[in-house]
Structure formats: structure tokens, C-alpha cells
Motif scaffolding. Structure first.
Motif, PDB file in Angstrom:
ATOM      1  N   ARG A 201       6.206  -4.394  -4.096  1.00 42.51           N
ATOM      2  CA  ARG A 201       7.378  -4.978  -4.744  1.00 42.51           C
ATOM      3  C   ARG A 201       6.996  -5.460  -6.134  1.00 42.51           C
ATOM      4  O   ARG A 201       5.873  -5.910  -6.368  1.00 42.51           O
ATOM      5  N   VAL A 202       7.967  -5.376  -7.047  1.00 39.00           N
ATOM      6  CA  VAL A 202       7.741  -5.836  -8.409  1.00 39.00           C
ATOM      7  C   VAL A 202       8.351  -7.208  -8.638  1.00 39.00           C
ATOM      8  O   VAL A 202       7.772  -8.049  -9.335  1.00 39.00           O
ATOM      9  N   LEU A 203       9.522  -7.454  -8.063  1.00 41.20           N
ATOM     10  CA  LEU A 203      10.228  -8.710  -8.262  1.00 41.20           C
ATOM     11  C   LEU A 203      10.306  -9.512  -6.971  1.00 41.20           C
ATOM     12  O   LEU A 203      10.347  -8.926  -5.885  1.00 41.20           O
ATOM     13  N   PRO A 204      10.293 -10.825  -7.027  1.00 43.05           N
ATOM     14  CA  PRO A 204      10.219 -11.639  -8.257  1.00 43.05           C
ATOM     15  C   PRO A 204       8.808 -11.701  -8.858  1.00 43.05           C
ATOM     16  O   PRO A 204       8.645 -12.002 -10.037  1.00 43.05           O
ATOM     17  N   ARG A 205       7.790 -11.423  -8.016  1.00 43.88           N
ATOM     18  CA  ARG A 205       6.414 -11.329  -8.504  1.00 43.88           C
ATOM     19  C   ARG A 205       5.811 -10.058  -7.917  1.00 43.88           C
ATOM     20  O   ARG A 205       6.058  -9.749  -6.740  1.00 43.88           O
ATOM     21  N   PRO A 206       5.041  -9.304  -8.714  1.00 43.75           N
ATOM     22  CA  PRO A 206       4.424  -8.101  -8.161  1.00 43.75           C
ATOM     23  C   PRO A 206       3.533  -8.443  -6.970  1.00 43.75           C
ATOM     24  O   PRO A 206       2.695  -9.344  -7.059  1.00 43.75           O
ATOM     25  N   HIS A 207       3.728  -7.729  -5.869  1.00 49.60           N
ATOM     26  CA  HIS A 207       2.877  -7.987  -4.712  1.00 49.60           C
ATOM     27  C   HIS A 207       2.820  -6.762  -3.807  1.00 49.60           C
ATOM     28  O   HIS A 207       3.683  -5.876  -3.852  1.00 49.60           O
ATOM     29  N   VAL A 208       1.785  -6.732  -3.012  1.00 49.43           N
ATOM     30  CA  VAL A 208       1.543  -5.667  -2.047  1.00 49.43           C
ATOM     31  C   VAL A 208       1.728  -6.248  -0.658  1.00 49.43           C
ATOM     32  O   VAL A 208       1.109  -7.276  -0.324  1.00 49.43           O
ATOM     33  N   ARG A 209       2.562  -5.611   0.151  1.00 45.94           N
ATOM     34  CA  ARG A 209       2.776  -6.067   1.522  1.00 45.94           C
ATOM     35  C   ARG A 209       1.827  -5.317   2.457  1.00 45.94           C
ATOM     36  O   ARG A 209       1.741  -4.091   2.402  1.00 45.94           O
ATOM     37  N   THR A 210       1.122  -6.046   3.297  1.00 44.75           N
ATOM     38  CA  THR A 210       0.213  -5.430   4.257  1.00 44.75           C
ATOM     39  C   THR A 210       0.488  -6.001   5.637  1.00 44.75           C
ATOM     40  O   THR A 210       1.185  -7.013   5.784  1.00 44.75           O
ATOM     41  N   GLU A 211      -0.082  -5.361   6.634  1.00 44.45           N
ATOM     42  CA  GLU A 211       0.067  -5.867   8.001  1.00 44.45           C
ATOM     43  C   GLU A 211      -0.636  -7.191   8.199  1.00 44.45           C
ATOM     44  O   GLU A 211      -0.376  -7.900   9.175  1.00 44.45           O
ATOM     45  N   ALA A 212      -1.535  -7.551   7.264  1.00 43.72           N
ATOM     46  CA  ALA A 212      -2.262  -8.822   7.375  1.00 43.72           C
ATOM     47  C   ALA A 212      -1.710  -9.890   6.445  1.00 43.72           C
ATOM     48  O   ALA A 212      -2.249 -11.001   6.397  1.00 43.72           O
ATOM     49  N   GLY A 213      -0.638  -9.569   5.698  1.00 44.87           N
ATOM     50  CA  GLY A 213      -0.078 -10.529   4.760  1.00 44.87           C
ATOM     51  C   GLY A 213       0.045  -9.931   3.374  1.00 44.87           C
ATOM     52  O   GLY A 213      -0.367  -8.798   3.124  1.00 44.87           O
ATOM     53  N   ASP A 214       0.615 -10.704   2.453  1.00 41.44           N
ATOM     54  CA  ASP A 214       0.875 -10.211   1.104  1.00 41.44           C
ATOM     55  C   ASP A 214      -0.249 -10.570   0.148  1.00 41.44           C
ATOM     56  O   ASP A 214      -0.874 -11.632   0.251  1.00 41.44           O
ATOM     57  N   LEU A 215      -0.490  -9.667  -0.816  1.00 40.96           N
ATOM     58  CA  LEU A 215      -1.392  -9.934  -1.934  1.00 40.96           C
ATOM     59  C   LEU A 215      -0.593  -9.845  -3.222  1.00 40.96           C
ATOM     60  O   LEU A 215       0.245  -8.947  -3.377  1.00 40.96           O
ATOM     61  N   TYR A 216      -0.871 -10.761  -4.167  1.00 43.02           N
ATOM     62  CA  TYR A 216      -0.150 -10.793  -5.427  1.00 43.02           C
ATOM     63  C   TYR A 216      -1.061 -10.322  -6.554  1.00 43.02           C
ATOM     64  O   TYR A 216      -2.286 -10.471  -6.497  1.00 43.02           O
ATOM     65  N   ALA A 217      -0.448  -9.735  -7.581  1.00 39.71           N
ATOM     66  CA  ALA A 217      -1.244  -9.182  -8.674  1.00 39.71           C
ATOM     67  C   ALA A 217      -0.385  -9.061  -9.922  1.00 39.71           C
ATOM     68  O   ALA A 217       0.850  -9.002  -9.851  1.00 39.71           O
ATOM     69  N   ASP A 218      -1.043  -9.029 -11.071  1.00 36.91           N
ATOM     70  CA  ASP A 218      -0.339  -8.732 -12.310  1.00 36.91           C
ATOM     71  C   ASP A 218      -0.025  -7.240 -12.401  1.00 36.91           C
ATOM     72  O   ASP A 218       1.000  -6.849 -12.956  1.00 36.91           O
ATOM     73  N   ARG A 219      -0.954  -6.418 -11.875  1.00 33.89           N
ATOM     74  CA  ARG A 219      -0.777  -4.969 -11.873  1.00 33.89           C
ATOM     75  C   ARG A 219      -1.155  -4.417 -10.497  1.00 33.89           C
ATOM     76  O   ARG A 219      -2.051  -4.939  -9.837  1.00 33.89           O
ATOM     77  N   ILE A 220      -0.485  -3.348 -10.096  1.00 31.94           N
ATOM     78  CA  ILE A 220      -0.763  -2.668  -8.831  1.00 31.94           C
ATOM     79  C   ILE A 220      -1.049  -1.212  -9.142  1.00 31.94           C
ATOM     80  O   ILE A 220      -0.353  -0.583  -9.948  1.00 31.94           O
ATOM     81  N   VAL A 221      -2.079  -0.657  -8.506  1.00 32.98           N
ATOM     82  CA  VAL A 221      -2.436   0.746  -8.672  1.00 32.98           C
ATOM     83  C   VAL A 221      -2.318   1.435  -7.317  1.00 32.98           C
ATOM     84  O   VAL A 221      -2.971   1.015  -6.349  1.00 32.98           O
ATOM     85  N   LEU A 222      -1.493   2.482  -7.249  1.00 34.34           N
ATOM     86  CA  LEU A 222      -1.346   3.260  -6.021  1.00 34.34           C
ATOM     87  C   LEU A 222      -2.231   4.500  -6.131  1.00 34.34           C
ATOM     88  O   LEU A 222      -1.913   5.455  -6.842  1.00 34.34           O
ATOM     89  N   ALA A 223      -3.356   4.455  -5.420  1.00 31.40           N
ATOM     90  CA  ALA A 223      -4.310   5.571  -5.406  1.00 31.40           C
ATOM     91  C   ALA A 223      -4.368   6.126  -3.991  1.00 31.40           C
ATOM     92  O   ALA A 223      -5.401   6.130  -3.334  1.00 31.40           O
ATOM     93  N   THR A 224      -3.216   6.619  -3.534  1.00 32.18           N
ATOM     94  CA  THR A 224      -3.040   6.941  -2.115  1.00 32.18           C
ATOM     95  C   THR A 224      -2.764   8.422  -1.851  1.00 32.18           C
ATOM     96  O   THR A 224      -2.139   8.759  -0.852  1.00 32.18           O
ATOM     97  N   GLY A 225      -3.218   9.296  -2.708  1.00 32.78           N
ATOM     98  CA  GLY A 225      -2.947  10.725  -2.507  1.00 32.78           C
ATOM     99  C   GLY A 225      -1.556  11.080  -2.969  1.00 32.78           C
ATOM    100  O   GLY A 225      -1.371  11.772  -3.961  1.00 32.78           O
TER     101      GLY A 225
END
Length: 506
Positions: A201-225
Motif C-alpha cells: 500500500r502507498v497511502l496513507p503511509r507506504p507499507h508492506v503487508r505480510t502474514e507476520a505484520g506490516d512493515l513501513y518504508a519510504d520506498r518499496i521494491v518488488l523483486a518478485t519475478g
């Protein structure tokens, strides 16, 4: 199907995810693109976390043939048929930057490489013109490609003509990916393995949702094939291909070079010896049997045909390993790299390497790092025009034709999947070991398979866009013929644009 490279592999130590943690950059995926990006960012003092659903090098990065080559079959001539020379040269320079990064980084992290000559060859007369066109395109793009000498092509397999490019690299791809990951962690990166990302998600703050909880970041890189986000619809701009490799021991000389055929069926021959493979292994890796994901009559028959070819033409003895990998190819043959649409510049991604991830992946990492930092540290110090050229490429009629053709095949596969399922109602006979069948129950496709003595039923509709899955009898997986998502027999997601598991049925 365990790759040769993972025979004695040791997993990289990881740490548990702390929900709510914030980093400058979160990298999703620990293949070569992800670990290269994290390594360069960490070395530059950027706080970075890597999140991986499996282990480092879990899929294609740990399952390729270990060729780090700028001569890539018939890629350059295919590109040149529909694009200007400037774009082809930029593609070569990007791959050269990736190759140079691999060579320099391998030395730094202590992974040996072997310099080998790469060959593109014709198996018969039908491939002669393709080889000649590849030579012309490669030379125009700045590569010192030459015609192979008679001594070089004195090989035990069918060969009508070949071109050669000296001083290319062979490497153990899994050893390299894990070594780079360890170096990234040593430089300050945080690694979370066995942690599946379920969304970004980008808004309201960029973050990555995982099965173990969310991580927040200024930038996200998708290197997933293929990107695990539907922004930009890149699953419709690429297509997934599976290919197979078999490792053999040998009782005689095969070749010192790395060969890839320009004509069909594709054959890849790559010797493995001290310095570019597992300790003590001396043999050859034969690759081929490629097919669009989920659209083969029998994957197992394809691999068996590959093995039969090797036994007929090479001095092979014991078959030691067989495995496969999945690659994504863009319709215009140039990887997609950069900021994802509708992400406010917060999400970057890379996809569409077309089976050449060991050069395109590090090149993509360099571009992503340069865009995130705004500078080019270390090996990235010299500005490179290829980043701009590839980032502003034009779509030409040939690209549109390939895209239209692929999307027509996707539509046909969608119709055929539902129609075929309707023809087979449940109950069905229990499948034999290693077999699977799709039937319908109440109008809904059901996948029934037997693996390791256990018969299971799962919802056979892909949770991405509703394609009916097909059974992969070589790997005992459910594969989607639309956009290449794959699932284990129990329904657990493996890869692709789908983000959810298949629903188990009783």
C-alpha cells in the motif's frame, strides 16, 4: 526437483519480523534482483529490509543454469527486427553492466567464476539464417561476436554452424545469491525469510503487508519475478515460461563452452566443473523443454525427451538432478524496470528478464538503486545512457502483435479450462501417484491429485483472475495457463501474480 546448485546449500540466517518497523527501503523478494538491490543500498548506508516467502534464491535465481552471458541465443536479432539499433545497444549495455557487477561482486563475496566462451548455434539448416542474423545484430550492438572455429564446434551433438563470444561467465547461481544476501546482512540489511507478503500500500503511509505484520518504508521494491501488485497490469504485458534442466555426470569430454541453440527445440549445454559448481561435481547441465506455464500436454514428457536427447548425443552417465525454473518475458523483449504506475514514485519493480536474470537482474538493481538514491555509488559511479534509453523505449507494431497474440492465447486458455472442467463431473477415480485431474462440482472446477500417497482436493480456479488450473505432472503443481501463478498440490501458493492459496476442499 532440487537444483544441482542446492545440493549442499546452506540457508542464509534470518531474523523474525518486527511488526510496525520502519526502513528507508523494503525489498520484497530475495532472488538476484532483490539481494543485489539490498546489498548496494546497505553499502550506501540506506536502512533496508528484505522480505522473502521462502529462502534466498528460492525460485529462478537458484534454479537457472548459471550462465552470465551477453550472447543470449537469438535475443538480439529478434529485438533488432522490430526496434532501432540504439535500443538493442542499450539492452546489451545494460546486460554488460549486470555482468560486470556479477564479476566484481563475486570476487568480493568469495564466489568463484569461470570464464567460458558462449555459443549460439544452429542444430540444422533451418537455424543457419537465425545464427547469421544474430551475429550481425550482436556486432552492430558492440559485441565482439565471431564465427566459431571448426575445433570449437567439434562437439558430440548436432551442430550446423555457430557464432561465439569469448570471456563470458559461468557461476553457481545459488552460491552467488546466498553470498550476496549474507554480504547485504553484514552491511546492515535485515533479512526476513519464510514471510509471505500479501500486499503493498502507498497511502496513507507506504507499507508492506505480510502474514507476520506490516512493515513501513519510504520506498518499496518488488523483486518478485512478476509484480505482486496489479498497478500497471504487468501480468498482461509479460508471459510466464517454464523450462527444465537436467544435470549428468559424464565419462568423456563434452565441451568447454556454453552452448544455446537458435532453433527449436531449444537445447542448452553448460559444463560444470571445479570453480563454477558444487565442490567435487564434474559433469554437464542440459536445459530445454520450455513451454508457456500451464499449457503443456505433459511437462514430464518434455523433461523425458530432454533426457533422451542428452543420452543420445552426449557422453553422460548418471543423472543426478533435474529441476525447473519460471521466467517472465515482456512482449517487447525488454525488461520492465522502474517506478510502478499509480504509486506516487514509492514503489519500484522489475520484471520480464526473458530467462536472462543473471545479467538483467543486477542491471535492474543498479537502475533501481540509482533512482532511489539519485546517485551512483561504487560501480555505479559512471552515468549510463542505457538507463534512460530503456526507460523511454517506444512500443512498435511488432510489440503490439506479440502482445495481441499472447492475450489471444490467454483468452483461449480461459475458455478451454472452463469447458474441459464441465466435461468431467465429480466423483472421479482416485488419481495415480503424481497425477492430477480437474473436474467440476456444482459448476465449480475442482482439482484432485495424489502426491506422496495423499489424495487432496482444492478449488481449481486461480484466485488472481479466475483461470482454471492445469496439473503439472513433472513438478506435481497446479499451474495457471493465464498469467502463470502456481500452487502446490495442497493449494499453497508458490509464485505468480496470485496472492492467496487455493481453498482446500473435502
Amino acid at each position: 526437483m532440487i537444483p544441482l546448485w542446492k545440493t549442499d546449500g546452506v540457508a542464509v540466517s534470518a531474523t523474525p519480523l518486527e511488526p510496525g518497523a520502519h526502513y528507508d527501503v523494503v525489498v520484497v523478494g530475495a532472488g538476484i534482483t532483490g539481494v543485489a538491490t539490498a546489498y548496494e543500498l546497505a553499502r550506501a548506508g540506506v536502512s533496508v529490509a528484505i522480505v522473502e516467502a521462502g529462502e534466498v534464491g528460492e525460485l529462478a535465481s537458484g534454479g537457472n543454469t548459471g550462465k552470465v552471458s551477453l550472447l543470449q541465443g537469438a535475443v538480439l536479432s529478434t529485438l533488432r527486427r522490430g526496434h532501432p539499433a540504439r535500443l538493442v545497444r542499450a539492452y546489451v549495455e545494460a546486460n554488460r553492466a549486470g555482468q560486470e557487477w556479477v564479476a566484481a561482486t563475486a570476487e568480493t563475496v568469495g564466489v568463484p567464476t569461470v570464464r567460458r566462451t558462449a555459443f549460439t548455434y544452429a542444430q540444422g539448416d533451418d537455424g543457419l539464417s537465425t545464427v547469421e542474423h544474430e551475429k550481425d545484430a550482436a556486432r552492430e550492438a558492440g559485441l565482439a561476436v565471431r564465427r566459431a572455429t571448426s575445433d570449437e564446434v567439434d562437439v558430440p551433438f548436432p551442430l550446423a554452424a555457430a557464432i561465439a563470444l569469448d570471456d563470458q561467465l559461468a557461476i553457481d547461481p545459488y552460491a552467488f545469491a546466498t553470498a550476496v544476501a549474507r554480504a547485504a546482512v553484514a552491511a546492515g540489511a535485515v533479512l526476513h525469510t519464510h514471510t509471505r507478503v500479501t500486499g503493498v500500500r502507498v497511502l496513507p503511509r507506504p507499507h508492506v503487508r505480510t502474514e507476520a505484520g506490516d512493515l513501513y518504508a519510504d520506498r518499496i521494491v518488488l523483486a518478485t519475478g512478476t509484480p505482486i501488485a496489479d498497478r500497471g497490469l504487468y501480468w498482461a504485458k509479460t508471459h510466464g515460461m517454464r523450462s527444465y534442466a537436467v544435470a549428468f555426470r559424464t565419462d568423456g569430454p563434452v565441451t568447454a563452452g556454453m552452448f544455446l541453440s537458435a532453433d527449436e527445440p531449444t537445447r542448452s549445454i553448460r559444463p560444470v566443473a571445479a570453480g563454477d559448481g558444487p565442490d567435487g561435481y564434474d559433469g554437464v547441465v542440459v536445459g530445454g523443454a520450455g513451454h508457456p506455464v500451464g499449457r503443456a500436454e505433459s511437462e514430464r514428457e518434455g523433461v523425458d525427451t530432454l533426457v533422451a536427447w542428452a543420452r543420445a548425443h552426449l557422453p553422460v552417465t548418471e543423472e543426478t538432478h533435474r529441476w525447473s525454473a519460471q521466467d517472465y518475458q515482456s512482449h517487447n523483449l525488454i525488461p520492465f524496470v522502474g517506478a510502478m504506475p499509480r504509486s506516487l514514485g514509492r514503489i519500484r519493480f522489475a520484471t520480464g528478464y526473458g530467462k536472462w536474470g543473471l545479467t538483467n537482474g543486477p542491471a535492474a538493481a543498479q537502475r533501481i538503486v540509482a533512482e532511489i538514491r539519485g546517485t551512483r555509488p561504487g560501480i555505479l559511479a559512471e552515468p549510463s545512457y542505457w538507463m534512460t534509453v530503456l526507460g523511454t523505449r517506444m512500443t512498435v507494431p511488432a510489440d503490439l502483435a506479440r502482445g495481441s497474440s499472447e492475450n489471444a492465447k490467454v483468452g483461449a486458455a480461459a475458455v478451454e479450462g472452463w469447458t474441459a472442467a464441465e466435461r468431467t463431473p465429480v466423483p472421479v477415480p482416485q488419481p495415480a501417484e503424481g497425477e492430477g485431474v480437474v473436474a467440476q462440482r456444482g459448476g465449480r472446477p475442482v482439482g484432485v491429485s495424489t502426491v506422496d500417497g495423499q489424495t487432496r482436493a482444492v478449488d481449481a480456479v486461480c484466485p488472481h483472475l479466475g483461470g482454471v488450473l492445469s496439473w503439472n505432472d513433472a513438478e506435481c503443481t497446479w499451474d495457471c495457463p493465464l498469467h502463470a501463478s502456481r500452487f502446490r498440490a495442497d493449494g499453497t501458493r508458490i509464485e505468480g501474480p496470485a496472492l492467496r492459496d487455493l481453498r482446500p476442499l473435502s
